[in-house]
Design an enzyme around this catalytic site. Structure first.
Site, short mmCIF file in Angstrom:
data_model
loop_
_atom_site.label_atom_id
_atom_site.label_comp_id
_atom_site.label_asym_id
_atom_site.label_seq_id
_atom_site.Cartn_x
_atom_site.Cartn_y
_atom_site.Cartn_z
N HIS A 43 51.09 35.37 6.35
CA HIS A 43 52.64 35.32 6.09
C HIS A 43 53.06 35.04 8.23
O HIS A 43 53.84 36.35 8.88
CB HIS A 43 53.18 36.98 5.99
CG HIS A 43 52.70 37.60 4.84
ND1 HIS A 43 52.10 36.95 3.15
CD2 HIS A 43 52.77 38.21 4.42
CE1 HIS A 43 52.22 37.19 2.21
NE2 HIS A 43 51.93 38.74 3.10
N ASP A 113 55.15 37.48 -0.23
CA ASP A 113 55.05 39.00 0.37
C ASP A 113 56.91 39.81 -0.06
O ASP A 113 57.50 40.15 0.48
CB ASP A 113 55.14 38.19 2.04
CG ASP A 113 55.04 40.20 2.26
OD1 ASP A 113 54.96 40.67 2.23
OD2 ASP A 113 55.88 39.83 4.13
N HIS A 117 62.52 46.20 -2.82
CA HIS A 117 62.58 47.74 -2.74
C HIS A 117 63.99 48.22 -3.30
O HIS A 117 65.30 47.06 -3.33
CB HIS A 117 63.11 48.07 -1.24
CG HIS A 117 61.57 47.55 -0.13
ND1 HIS A 117 61.00 48.96 -0.94
CD2 HIS A 117 60.42 47.02 0.94
CE1 HIS A 117 59.68 48.56 0.41
NE2 HIS A 117 59.59 47.61 0.54
N ALA A 136 63.63 50.44 4.46
CA ALA A 136 62.37 49.67 4.25
C ALA A 136 62.02 48.92 4.58
O ALA A 136 63.10 47.40 4.09
CB ALA A 136 61.96 49.98 2.48
#
Length: 219
Positions: A43, A113, A117, A136
């Site tokens: 990432h 990725d 949430h 988050a």
């Protein structure tokens, strides 16, 4: 008055914005010390990371997320659904990621990725191990991932690199053979908007690009 002792991160001036750059010297040491070890810089978000991966031997590759091909740091403050770690960086960094994809270099491939949430974890303080924590970190893209990547790649002239970036490059780096008959087909989409909210299993999730149109859809 004595100042409180500084953490290692404070001493080295390491923050969420430059931690990736600080890590690259360690990446170089590891890659050169273990030339037979496959290493993926997961990432990546900076132009320095792209340059480092290009400079290192063939045992080093790099994954790039869909959202980091779109976001810059200015899109994050005030928008919790854009907040992720590593955070998006400057326009020059996003452009470097796009150039890496556009080049077709097999060292670079998709790493989603994706993090679903729930809305309450992204917009309100929640408790973790008895302690309050903030928003988050994570962006949810799984439900729209391949059409989203196709739309983004087309926007900067890299649509012809889609299969390599999404499928072939990563598979070949890991030495995973292709499976015959398993394909994903896309077609042009007309007015296909990303839903503003996805509900399921007692939770609500806001996907990346909520309310925006995708140029492609899975057949």
């Amino acid at each position: 008055m004595r100042l409180a002792s500084k953490s290692f991160a404070d001493q080295q001036n390491i923050s969420i914005l430059n931690a990736e750059k600080h890590f690259l010297t360690h990446l170089t040491k590891i890659a050169t010390s273990f030339p037979n070890l496959r290493i993926v810089l997961e990432h990546a978000t900076t132009s320095e990371a792209v340059d480092a991966v290009l400079s290192l031997p063939s045992n080093v590759a790099c994954s790039i997320t869909a959202h980091h091909l779109e976001l810059t740091i200015d899109a994050v403050p005030g928008q919790p659904f854009h907040f992720c770690k590593p955070v998006a960086k400057e326009p020059k960094d996003r452009d470097a990621l796009r150039r890496a994809v556009l080049s077709g270099n097999p060292k670079f491939f998709l790493g989603s990725d994706s993090a679903p949430h729930p809305v309450n974890a992204k917009t309100a303080k929640v408790e973790e191990f008895g302690e309050p924590v903030g928003c988050a970190a994570g962006v949810y893209t799984s439900s729209i991932l391949v059409p989203l990547v196709a739309t983004l790649l087309e926007s900067f002239g890299a649509l012809d690199k889609l299969q390599g970036f999404v499928s072939d490059n990563g598979r070949k780096f890991y030495g995973v053979p292709a499976k015959g008959g398993e394909v994903v087909k896309l077609r042009r989409a007309q007015g296909a908007k990303v839903p503003g909210l996805i509900r399921g299993d007692g939770a609500e999730v806001v996907p990346f690009w909520a309310g925006k149109e995708l140029g492609w859809e899975v057949v």
